[in-house]
Design a protein around this motif. Structure first.
Motif, short mmCIF file in Angstrom:
data_model
loop_
_atom_site.label_atom_id
_atom_site.label_comp_id
_atom_site.label_asym_id
_atom_site.label_seq_id
_atom_site.Cartn_x
_atom_site.Cartn_y
_atom_site.Cartn_z
N ASN A 37 -2.10 -0.78 5.12
CA ASN A 37 -2.05 -1.57 3.89
C ASN A 37 -2.64 -0.80 2.72
O ASN A 37 -2.11 -0.84 1.61
N TYR A 77 -2.67 2.41 2.42
CA TYR A 77 -1.68 3.43 2.09
C TYR A 77 -0.60 2.85 1.19
O TYR A 77 -0.23 3.44 0.19
N VAL A 78 -0.13 1.64 1.54
CA VAL A 78 0.92 1.02 0.73
C VAL A 78 0.43 0.75 -0.68
O VAL A 78 1.08 1.09 -1.66
N GLU A 79 -0.76 0.18 -0.78
CA GLU A 79 -1.24 -0.22 -2.10
C GLU A 79 -1.59 0.97 -2.98
O GLU A 79 -1.29 0.99 -4.16
N VAL A 91 1.93 4.40 -1.87
CA VAL A 91 3.35 4.09 -2.00
C VAL A 91 3.66 3.46 -3.35
O VAL A 91 4.68 3.76 -3.97
N LYS A 92 2.77 2.59 -3.79
CA LYS A 92 3.04 1.89 -5.05
C LYS A 92 2.71 2.72 -6.26
O LYS A 92 2.97 2.30 -7.38
N ARG A 117 10.38 3.22 -0.98
CA ARG A 117 8.96 2.83 -1.01
C ARG A 117 8.75 1.39 -0.58
O ARG A 117 7.74 1.06 0.03
N ASP A 124 7.82 0.32 3.18
CA ASP A 124 6.45 0.35 3.68
C ASP A 124 5.70 -0.90 3.28
O ASP A 124 4.95 -1.46 4.07
N GLU A 125 5.91 -1.33 2.05
CA GLU A 125 5.21 -2.55 1.62
C GLU A 125 5.71 -3.73 2.44
O GLU A 125 4.93 -4.57 2.89
N ALA A 150 4.20 -3.54 5.92
CA ALA A 150 2.77 -3.81 5.93
C ALA A 150 2.50 -5.31 5.74
O ALA A 150 1.68 -5.89 6.43
#
Lengths: 169, 186
Positions: free
Chosen positions: A134, A136-138, A141-142, B59, B62-63, B66
């Motif tokens: 999570n 990593y995503v926040e 990735v974002k 992208r 992944d969100e 998750a």
């Protein structure tokens, strides 16, 4: 501690314990074997140079996944050893333990692999790995300035990760 | 430790940070408008929207994974259901229905009754070939490519062209399993 404003993260982080920094290192790979992140906090023995070490780790996991799927006594699907598998297919191993360390592993269907090496007394770290995913995503990735598939060089992610891992019991 | 159950699209949508939907719609409209001004050709704009969507999809997956906690889908049918019910709901606030399965189970249609991107939009005569929501094609294609599925996504019905709903056709071309990436010379 709220990292992401009003967004609820699932799962919420486990309670912080005061056992100091007992994680040795973390690797994050993507599906093409690129090591997105390698951080170490407590590693006294270095056997190979960084690049070879990462390749070795990736290769190890690739083989272990294939092997564990092949040796599965319960699964109905037929798996051939050496045949590439879809990420997440078949049974997946999540940790192994030796007398000096424990390696915990998580792979997402998008091919992101998270590996955390800690001391052998650590419990099940699957929830923690999900939390790191999570993060990593926040943070990565974002981030519009991040090119997917390249190594992660963001201080904010690194500090947040360090802080979180420090709190792992 | 028992696995955490996947969350429903509703639950995630409800817990996510909200912005004004008009802001979202108008921002998207401004992007399309600017692309039309810069590129002038409607086909070019369609291609560019698809490419933008593709980059988003890479992208977004992944969100999605998750937040929703879904595990690997067993087959393409399950994948389509997950996209329609969890994915669309989570990101757009509307869920789609899956219809029109072909005999082999590799092509299906996602039908959207309601589409927040096109509130207030009417296509002028000069832009009749424009697929206004082409970004959605790219998003689905990009996201599925990151989970090892090569797909082709096209519009079948488009409300801005006079149809009664939005219908996206998703066709699975092939599954690409993970290959060992390092060459064997070391």
């Amino acid at each position: 501690m709220q990292f992401f404003g009003a967004t609820e993260i699932n799962p919420s982080p486990p309670a912080v314990t005061a056992s100091g920094n007992n994680a040795h290192m973390i690797y994050i790979f993507n599906r093409n074997g690129v090591c997105l992140l390698y951080r170490e906090w407590n590693r006294s023995l270095h056997t190979l140079n960084a690049q070879q070490d990462q390749k070795l780790m990736f290769g190890l996991l690739f083989s272990l996944k294939s092997l564990t799927a092949k040796m599965d006594p319960v699964s109905v699907e037929k798996v051939n050893l050496g045949v590439p598998q879809l990420p997440g297919q078949g049974c997946s191993f999540h940790s192994f333990r030796t007398n000096t360390y424990k390696l915990s592993f998580m792979e997402t269907p998008s091919g992101i692999k998270l590996i955390l090496v800690t001391n052998p007394r650590t419990g099940d770290l699957r929830e923690s790995l999900k939390y790191i995913y999570n993060l990593y995503v926040e943070y990565v990735v974002k981030n519009p300035l991040y090119t997917p598939g390249t190594p992660i060089k963001y201080e904010l992610f690194n500090t947040t990760l360090d802080q979180y891992v420090r709190g792992l019991g | 430790m028992p696995a955490v159950a996947p969350r429903s699209g509703e639950a995630i949508f409800a817990s996510a940070e909200r912005i004004n939907s008009e802001l979202f719609t108008l921002t998207y409209g401004a992007i399309v408008r600017q692309l039309l001004t810069d590129l002038e050709e409607v086909d070019e704009v369609n291609k560019q929207l698809d490419q933008m969507g593709y980059n988003i999809g890479l992208r977004l997956i992944d969100e999605f994974l998750a937040k929703s906690n879904v595990s690997r889908c067993v087959d393409f049918k399950e994948t389509a259901e997950v996209i329609a019910k969890v994915g669309f709901k989570m990101f757009l606030g509307v869920s789609a229905t899956v219809t029109n399965w072909d005999a082999e189970g590799t092509t299906c249609s996602l039908v959207l009754e309601d589409n927040p991107l096109v509130d207030f939009v009417e296509l002028p005569d000069t832009c009749q070939g424009l697929h206004y929501c082409n970004v959605l094609n790219g998003v689905v294609r990009g996201a599925l490519e990151m989970v090892s599925m090569k797909t082709e996504v096209t519009w079948v019905r488009d409300m801005l062209h006079g149809d009664d709903a939005y219908e996206l056709q998703v066709k699975l071309l092939k599954q690409i399993p993970e290959e060992y990436p390092y060459k064997d010379d070391e």
